[in-house]
Design an enzyme around this catalytic site. Structure first.
Site, PDB file in Angstrom:
ATOM      1  N   LYS A  58       0.840  -1.201   0.000  1.00 51.99           N
ATOM      2  CA  LYS A  58       0.000   0.000   0.000  1.00 51.99           C
ATOM      3  C   LYS A  58       0.875   1.252   0.000  1.00 51.99           C
ATOM      4  CE  LYS A  58      -3.752  -2.503   2.149  1.00 51.99           C
ATOM      5  NZ  LYS A  58      -4.419  -2.946   3.360  1.00 51.99           N
ATOM      6  N   GLN A 102      -4.639  -1.699   9.480  1.00 53.24           N
ATOM      7  CA  GLN A 102      -4.446  -3.011   8.848  1.00 53.24           C
ATOM      8  C   GLN A 102      -5.026  -4.108   9.745  1.00 53.24           C
ATOM      9  OE1 GLN A 102      -3.120  -3.596   5.693  1.00 53.24           O
ATOM     10  NE2 GLN A 102      -3.847  -5.652   6.068  1.00 53.24           N
ATOM     11  N   ASP A 125     -11.094   2.952   4.010  1.00 57.96           N
ATOM     12  CA  ASP A 125     -11.366   1.519   3.853  1.00 57.96           C
ATOM     13  C   ASP A 125     -12.874   1.249   3.837  1.00 57.96           C
ATOM     14  OD1 ASP A 125      -9.456  -0.372   3.343  1.00 57.96           O
ATOM     15  OD2 ASP A 125      -8.881  -0.685   5.440  1.00 57.96           O
TER      16      ASP A 125
END
Ligand code: NAP
Length: 299
Positions: A58, A102, A125
């Site tokens: 990422k 994460q 997200d």
């Protein structure tokens, strides 16, 4: 094996790199116009090797389009409240437009509380309840990256969604459920299957568009798929010989389907790309709506 491949293979890598090129241009124009560089903060707890690889992918992807990323690493022993304090500081940081935690987090951490601490305008997200609720009523700020990537892949091939029978195999919060909601919002008729579905094939055979996200190699066999169906394989499985495989029998189904995504090189490259897209959208929004941007936090 060895039969004629009828399906068009959807090249997710190519679609992703096209979107990234466009994004790099838009980000460069945004910087020139406003002086603002989109910023993404990534929070990594512990040293799980897979999570570490995902985070470095990422970070690399951010660099490739001109997004500034910062990674905050914490030991596995960090407590929920401490993590929330770190997130609150990022919520108030005007240089940060996206915050990504994460997953998975260590089991002692309250994942829902942590995700709910992210300011909704920075929830790139799309896992905050506000964004999840927005998906339900067809009015979300950020769509979760993997299903968003699948929609972009379908659009890239001009595949009609409206009125189609869609079957989704897998009902997780990050893939299956948001996928169903996004395709419903585009007027598909959607069925969701999961591990307790009786006779999976009776559903999959009806699908004009079949999206598989179960994490089970060879779950979907050619006899379970309608001739001419569009088959999107989200699954990623590490096989005993080290290679990656999806959830569908690619070779067999490619002889029957009209479109199919490969693994690797299908949905995977799109997921990170949509994270970049969401971060850019957040930065653009902050420039266009400076008065409301920082006020979208929930109490
Ligand atoms: P997950 O949380 O483990 O959910 C799997 C879902 O599949 C569950 O709903 C489960 O049913 C269902 N399932 C499991 N076995 C099944 C079976 N035999 N028949 C029908 N349904 C079954 O996984 P996830 O996070 O959604 O990820 C799914 C797969 O996608 C994994 O391989 C993951 O690595 C991959 N993935 C790929 C990307 C990408 O960027 N390409 C992104 C995210 C995930 P129950 O609900 O009944 O348990």
């Amino acid at each position: 094996m060895g039969g004629r491949v009828l399906a068009k293979i959807i090249d997710g890598k190519a679609v992703a790199s096209r979107i990234r090129l466009e994004l790099a241009e838009k980000i460069s124009a945004l910087k020139k116009m406003s002086g603002v560089t989109p910023g993404l903060a990534v929070i990594l707890v512990g040293d799980d090797p897979a999570s570490t690889v995902y985070v470095s992918n990422k970070v690399r992807a951010c660099g490739s389009v001109g997004i500034k990323s910062v990674t905050q690493r914490f030991g596995v022993e960090i407590e929920t409240d401490d993590l929330i304090e770190k997130i609150k500081a990022l919520n108030d940081d005007p240089d940060i437009h996206g915050i990504l935690v994460q997953l998975p987090l260590p089991t002692h951490v309250n994942v829902r509380k942590v995700l709910e601490a992210i300011a909704i305008e920075k929830d790139v997200d799309g896992f905050h309840l506000y964004n999840v609720g927005g998906l339900v009523i067809g009015d979300t700020i950020f769509s979760p990256c993997t299903p968003y990537g699948v929609v972009k892949l379908l659009e890239s091939e001009n595949i009609n969604i409206e009125g189609q029978n869609v079957v989704i195999v897998g009902a997780s919060n990050i893939v299956g459920k948001p996928m169903a909601l996004m395709l419903m919002a585009r007027d598909a008729t959607v069925a969701i299957c999961h591990a307790k579905t009786r006779d999976l094939a009776q559903f999959t055979i009806l699908a004009d568009i079949l999206v598989v996200a179960a994490g089970k190699p060879n779950l979907i066999l050619p006899q379970m798929v309608k001739t001419g169906a569009v088959v999107i394989d989200v699954g990623i499985n590490r096989m005993p010989d080290g290679r990656l495989s999806g959830d569908v029998d690619f070779e067999g189904i490619a002889q029957k389907a009209s479109f199919i995504t490969p693994v690797p090189g299908g949905v995977g490259p799109m997921t990170v790309t949509m994270l970049l897209e969401n971060t850019f959208q957040s930065a653009s929004y902050s420039i266009k709506n400076p008065c409301t941007y920082q006020k979208l936090h929930l109490p």
